[in-house]
Write an enzyme that holds these catalytic residues in place. Structure first.
Site, PDB file in Angstrom:
ATOM      1  N   ARG A   1     -10.393  -0.257  14.721  1.00  0.00           N
ATOM      2  CA  ARG A   1     -10.406   0.464  13.448  1.00  0.00           C
ATOM      3  C   ARG A   1     -11.437  -0.257  12.591  1.00  0.00           C
ATOM      4  NH1 ARG A   1      -4.700   1.187  10.342  1.00  0.00           N
ATOM      5  NH2 ARG A   1      -5.102  -0.967   9.827  1.00  0.00           N
TER       6      ARG A   1
ATOM      7  N   TYR B   1      14.808  31.282   6.734  1.00  0.00           N
ATOM      8  CA  TYR B   1      13.599  31.899   7.288  1.00  0.00           C
ATOM      9  C   TYR B   1      13.658  31.979   8.816  1.00  0.00           C
ATOM     10  CZ  TYR B   1      11.137  31.079   2.836  1.00  0.00           C
ATOM     11  OH  TYR B   1      10.735  31.073   1.526  1.00  0.00           O
TER      12      TYR B   1
ATOM     13  N   LYS C   1       0.849  -1.199   0.000  1.00  0.00           N
ATOM     14  CA  LYS C   1       0.000   0.000   0.000  1.00  0.00           C
ATOM     15  C   LYS C   1       0.885   1.251   0.000  1.00  0.00           C
ATOM     16  CE  LYS C   1      -0.218  -0.159   5.042  1.00  0.00           C
ATOM     17  NZ  LYS C   1      -0.905  -0.798   6.176  1.00  0.00           N
TER      18      LYS C   1
ATOM     19  N   MET D   1      10.839  24.972   1.590  1.00  0.00           N
ATOM     20  CA  MET D   1      10.030  24.053   0.778  1.00  0.00           C
ATOM     21  C   MET D   1      10.901  23.225  -0.164  1.00  0.00           C
ATOM     22  SD  MET D   1       6.892  24.870  -1.834  1.00  0.00           S
ATOM     23  CE  MET D   1       5.744  25.471  -0.611  1.00  0.00           C
TER      24      MET D   1
HETATM   25  C1  LIG Z   1      -0.136  -1.697   6.919  1.00  0.00           C
HETATM   26  C2  LIG Z   1      -0.697  -2.981   7.355  1.00  0.00           C
HETATM   27  C3  LIG Z   1       0.135  -4.096   7.564  1.00  0.00           C
HETATM   28  C4  LIG Z   1       1.634  -4.030   7.520  1.00  0.00           C
HETATM   29  O1  LIG Z   1       2.124  -3.455   8.702  1.00  0.00           O
HETATM   30  P1  LIG Z   1       3.695  -3.414   9.029  1.00  0.00           P
HETATM   31  O2  LIG Z   1       3.773  -2.852  10.377  1.00  0.00           O
HETATM   32  O3  LIG Z   1       4.304  -2.542   7.984  1.00  0.00           O
HETATM   33  O4  LIG Z   1       4.174  -4.811   8.927  1.00  0.00           O
HETATM   34  C5  LIG Z   1      -0.462  -5.307   7.851  1.00  0.00           C
HETATM   35  N1  LIG Z   1      -1.808  -5.402   7.956  1.00  0.00           N
HETATM   36  C6  LIG Z   1      -2.633  -4.347   7.790  1.00  0.00           C
HETATM   37  C7  LIG Z   1      -4.099  -4.520   7.942  1.00  0.00           C
HETATM   38  C8  LIG Z   1      -2.110  -3.102   7.501  1.00  0.00           C
HETATM   39  O5  LIG Z   1      -2.925  -2.048   7.342  1.00  0.00           O
END
Ligand SMILES: *Cc1c(COP(=O)(O)O)cnc(C)c1O
Length: 389
Positions: free
Chosen positions: A137, A272, A39, A320
């Site tokens: 969650r 800055y 992801k 930036m």
């Molecule tokens: C992001 C995620 C993972 C991976 O987590 P890590 O800490 O990077 O191993 C696994 N399961 C779910 C549901 C996640 O959202």
């Protein structure tokens, strides 16, 4: 292209990625499936290129957070199974089915929507049931008084037409945190998860083909929690204490160059806000790396970039598009000298700790104007400029 790359760039070492996959595979054994979490553009490393390596290396599954991320992989030629961990609107169910994408189902209402859409489309949607065991969650709540209701909701969801239940999973809240309390919390989550599975399988008369819960922390520290599949993200990219435990290698090195050198007298305010003032004659390098590239502004006046002659402290506020570093006494470092922002000589973990965050946030923050340079078999095999030019 050449000059663009001599601004700030990320080197993605696909050999290190393969190495990490192989080491994790050895560690978990062949009886456990491997899901690579890709992801957020594979935590900033480039989802398609990472997925190609995993597909080629024999990983079993990928996970992303949205249908757009899943489609990027399919369009990029990735054919292996993909699980969407987050929400997909019901209007997209036909595309999920069409492109063989597996969807997490997190509550009864969504199961019903997905079922209806799948039946209307005339297909079958592959799903993994998500159980909320304490992350609070997504997922069917199964804790305490919710147990029966949660189990019944899952059983009912699995019986709906148009849905094909392949897996069940939960997510740990503190499996990567040290301490007894955290250990107990994780064990409680795991125990509840297995209890839910037992009860659902008994009531439904069906078995889940893939039960999974192990993120990075549990993959390394809790072999008893691997079940049918592990689901690490950060571990794969080689950062953090768990990667260190397995001797894994960081996949990304972020680099830049000195673009300009200036010599200032004492009592000169830099950048800055003038929060830094020189005390002596100071040799300052201007570096084309700023917060729009992912350099956290809270590191102003604190972090050091690594030169061939050692660490060069950032002076003044991070801008930036640029920052200034102190090169006084580092005479070998000149215009066009290469600088390591993080990488083998300047560990990402240090930068994360100093910024009061976690390595995840820093690799995800490397922005799209930073080209990714892919290294395979020790050679640059491709460069990806993510700007639309
Ligand atoms: C992001 C995620 C993972 C991976 O987590 P890590 O800490 O990077 O191993 C696994 N399961 C779910 C549901 C996640 O959202």
């Amino acid at each position: 292209m050449q000059s663009t790359l001599r601004r700030t760039w990320a080197e993605i070492d696909l050999d290190a990625l393969k190495y990490n996959y192989t080491k994790i595979r050895e560690y978990i054994g062949n009886g456990v499936k491997f899901l690579g979490v890709v992801k957020a553009d594979a935590y900033g490393h480039g989802a398609v290129r990472v997925a190609e390596v995993l597909q080629h290396s024999g990983a079993d599954y990928l996970a992303v957070s949205s249908i757009d991320e899943a489609m990027e992989l399919r369009i990029g030629g990735i054919t292996m199974p993909i699980l969407i961990l987050g929400h997909t609107p019901k209007e997209q169910v036909d595309r999920l089915i069409c492109f063989h994408i597996t969807q997490a189902v997190t509550c009864e209402a969504k199961a019903e929507e997905y079922s209806e859409a799948a039946v209307k489309y005339g297909g079958s949607l592959k799903i993994h049931i998500k159980v909320d065991t304490g992350m609070s969650r997504l997922g069917y709540i199964c804790e305490g008084d919710y147990f029966e209701h949660g189990v019944d909701g899952i059983v009912h969801s699995m019986s709906l037409p148009g849905l094909e239940t392949e897996g069940v999973f939960t997510h740990f809240a503190v499996a990567d945190e040290p301490g007894e309390d955290n250990l107990a919390y994780t064990q409680h989550q795991f125990e509840l998860f297995t209890r839910v599975i037992r009860e659902v399988e008994e009531k439904s008369g069906k078995k889940f083909a893939i039960r999974h819960c192990a993120n990075t922390g549990a993959t390394v520290d809790h072999k008893e929690m691997h079940l049918d599949m592990v689901r690490p993200g950060l571990l794969l990219y080689g950062y953090g204490e768990f990667a260190h435990k397995l001797g894994l290698k960081p996949v990304m090195a972020l680099k830049t160059v000195v673009s300009t050198i200036k010599i200032y007298p004492a009592n000169t305010k830099i950048s800055y806000g003038g929060i830094y003032e020189t005390t002596d004659r100071t040799r300052i390098g201007v570096v084309p790396y700023g917060y729009a590239d992912g350099f956290m502004r809270c590191l102003s006046n604190r972090y050091s970039l690594m030169t061939e002659e050692g660490p060069a402290p950032v002076r003044g506020k991070i801008c930036m598009d640029m920052c200034m570093i102190d090169l006084t006494g580092k005479d070998e470092v000149g215009v066009d000298s290469e600088i390591e922002i993080f990488g083998p000589h300047n560990p990402l973990e240090n930068m994360a700790e100093m910024a009061g965050t976690i390595p995840y946030e820093l690799t995800c923050a490397v922005s799209k104007r930073v080209p990714r340079i892919y290294i395979e078999n020790g050679e640059i095999t491709s460069t990806e400029l993510m700007l639309r030019i």
